[in-house]
Design a protein around this motif. Structure first.
Motif, PDB file in Angstrom:
ATOM      1  N   ASP A 212       0.569  -1.130   0.342  1.00 43.36           N
ATOM      2  CA  ASP A 212       0.020   0.265  -0.536  1.00 43.36           C
ATOM      3  C   ASP A 212       0.665   1.459   0.077  1.00 43.36           C
ATOM      4  O   ASP A 212       0.483   2.384  -0.293  1.00 43.36           O
ATOM      5  CB  ASP A 212      -0.754  -0.095   1.261  1.00 43.36           C
ATOM      6  N   TRP A 215       0.458   3.964  -2.780  1.00 42.21           N
ATOM      7  CA  TRP A 215      -0.466   4.087  -2.800  1.00 42.21           C
ATOM      8  C   TRP A 215      -0.783   5.193  -2.458  1.00 42.21           C
ATOM      9  O   TRP A 215      -0.808   6.254  -2.974  1.00 42.21           O
ATOM     10  CB  TRP A 215      -1.678   3.557  -2.450  1.00 42.21           C
ATOM     11  N   LEU A 306      -8.401   6.930  -5.790  1.00 43.79           N
ATOM     12  CA  LEU A 306      -9.379   6.054  -5.767  1.00 43.79           C
ATOM     13  C   LEU A 306     -10.096   5.189  -6.412  1.00 43.79           C
ATOM     14  O   LEU A 306     -11.386   4.218  -6.725  1.00 43.79           O
ATOM     15  CB  LEU A 306     -10.771   6.714  -4.961  1.00 43.79           C
ATOM     16  N   TYR A 309     -10.085   1.588  -6.656  1.00 42.68           N
ATOM     17  CA  TYR A 309     -11.358   0.768  -5.904  1.00 42.68           C
ATOM     18  C   TYR A 309     -12.788   1.019  -6.039  1.00 42.68           C
ATOM     19  O   TYR A 309     -13.318   0.553  -5.787  1.00 42.68           O
ATOM     20  CB  TYR A 309     -11.383   1.562  -4.141  1.00 42.68           C
ATOM     21  N   ALA A 326     -20.866   0.262  -1.927  1.00 41.30           N
ATOM     22  CA  ALA A 326     -19.479   0.377  -1.879  1.00 41.30           C
ATOM     23  C   ALA A 326     -18.502   1.981  -2.256  1.00 41.30           C
ATOM     24  O   ALA A 326     -17.342   2.204  -1.043  1.00 41.30           O
ATOM     25  CB  ALA A 326     -18.389  -0.394  -3.335  1.00 41.30           C
ATOM     26  N   LEU A 330     -16.109   2.774   1.178  1.00 41.82           N
ATOM     27  CA  LEU A 330     -14.722   3.547   1.239  1.00 41.82           C
ATOM     28  C   LEU A 330     -14.734   4.779   1.568  1.00 41.82           C
ATOM     29  O   LEU A 330     -13.567   4.964   2.452  1.00 41.82           O
ATOM     30  CB  LEU A 330     -14.176   3.246  -0.153  1.00 41.82           C
ATOM     31  N   PHE A 334     -13.073   4.230   5.566  1.00 44.98           N
ATOM     32  CA  PHE A 334     -11.950   3.429   5.010  1.00 44.98           C
ATOM     33  C   PHE A 334     -10.823   2.981   6.018  1.00 44.98           C
ATOM     34  O   PHE A 334     -10.668   3.662   6.875  1.00 44.98           O
ATOM     35  CB  PHE A 334     -11.308   5.225   4.736  1.00 44.98           C
TER      36      PHE A 334
END
Length: 404
Positions: A212, A215, A306, A309, A326, A330, A334
């Protein structure tokens, strides 16, 4: 090395550490006609005061109460805060020329925005009251004697021994070693057989590693107002994405309640309902893509991030119920599992310290060692971000001064 011996009668107390607690203690003692000596390891007193708040010094918080402090004993700080209140802090500084201004969430700064003005209040008062300060004084040991304590310190290669009836440990905690932070207070407590609560960095940025990390790196510099929480605490302030993880006020706050291996949760749009907002917008402009819509709420860079996702290229009208669920999950839930924190050099304060079970809440004297006092950060009392820890430092310094 040569040694000097200064007789016990010269000082009512020796204060180890010239930070916020030590400075308030010596001044308040002076008001009571007591003579004290501050031994400060740095070349000047108030080193952490001078860098706090980016050099502006958030010296108290209007809403300060025991509720904003972390301790094994949540009631311990009540006595000190009853003896020295926020109003007392404000009045004290106003008396000596410091007018406060509120920034956000009760944070009080000097109107001048100069932390050095706070330090000058204390150095001027010390001079007026005949209180002595010795800088570049590295305390080596404190030994109990029949009449109190012998304090040994080194200055410019010279060893000096002092006798005093009472000693105040106001040596701070472990954060910011470059500012002279040491574990002296903790070592002293341990030497005298006092119990310590495990210490850890607090009010500290959190790191992200592994798959991660990239990101978060791409979002470095993005700041978003959020609600951050876990099962112990919740804060609504900004978070800041960095190339190594997360920072910003809300993250620093939750870090004091976080332990390695745990998750934290972030609501990226607190006080709003993203599903309802999308429903309203799709009635007005259903052809707008989710990417363009979220770019109006956040930065374009954050909205694009994003994409991995969420169905960002879909227009709002074509979002399914599953898509909306969804998005809602998120945005409002989160989930983050930090790898660790940035350590003491980036921490504002230290969590843990001398157990409150060992200290009288009314006087801050060690129960087992008469004449030995602990104040400020080295005790297991840790405040939130925003001037709370200074309020504890002033209060604990005041309380000790009344009892030495």
């Amino acid at each position: 090395m040569s040694a000097n011996l200064i007789k016990q009668k010269d000082f009512d107390a020796i204060i180890i550490g010239g930070g916020a607690c030590g400075l308030m203690c010596t001044v308040q003692a002076g008001f009571l006609g007591k003579r004290t000596l501050i031994l400060e390891k740095n070349t000047q007193v108030g080193a952490k005061i001078l860098i706090s708040g980016g050099g502006r010094c958030n010296y108290t918080n209007l809403y300060s109460s025991p509720k904003q402090f972390i301790s094994q004993n949540e009631h311990f700080s009540k006595s000190a805060f009853a003896q020295w209140t926020v109003d007392d802090t404000i009045s004290f500084f106003e008396t000596y020329g410091i007018q406060g201004k509120e920034k956000t969430l009760g944070q009080l700064f000097p109107v001048s925005d100069k932390a050095k003005d706070i330090v000058r209040v204390f150095t001027d008062l010390c001079a007026d009251l005949g209180q002595e300060i010795k800088c570049d004084a590295d305390v080596k040991s404190i030994e109990q004697t029949d009449n109190g304590f012998e304090v040994v310190y080194e200055k410019h290669g010279r060893e000096i021994r002092l006798h005093t009836a009472k000693v105040v440990i106001a040596a701070g905690g472990l954060p910011i070693q470059k500012m002279g932070a040491t574990d002296f207070g903790l070592r002293t407590a341990r030497k005298f057989g006092l119990t310590l609560i495990d210490t850890a960095p607090a009010l500290v940025p959190l790191t992200i590693t592994g798959k991660d990390q990239q990101w978060y790196e791409q979002l470095s510099g993005n700041s978003i107002f959020c609600r951050v929480w876990n099962d112990r605490a919740s804060f609504e302030e900004n978070i800041l994405f960095t190339h190594w993880g997360l920072s910003g006020p809300a993250i620093l706050q939750i870090s004091s309640y976080w332990k390695a291996g745990e998750f934290i949760y972030i609501d990226l749009l607190p006080n709003e309902n993203i599903t309802e907002l999308i429903q309203e917008e799709r009635e007005l402009n259903g052809r707008k893509t989710l990417l363009n819509y979220l770019s109006g709420i956040y930065t374009r860079k954050f909205a694009e991030a994003l994409s991995g996702y969420l169905p960002m290229e879909k227009n709002l009208a074509s979002l399914s119920k599953t898509d909306l669920e969804a998005i809602d999950n998120l945005i409002h839930n989160f989930k983050v599992k930090p790898a660790g924190d940035k350590g003491y050099d980036k921490a504002e304060v230290m969590r843990g310290g001398v157990s409150t079970d060992e200290i009288s809440s009314k006087s801050l004297e060690a129960k087992k060692i008469p004449g030995l006092f602990f104040g400020g950060e080295c005790i297991d009392v840790t405040g939130w971000l925003g001037g709370y820890n200074f309020q504890w430092a002033w209060a604990s310094g005041f309380v000790i001064a009344q009892n030495i």
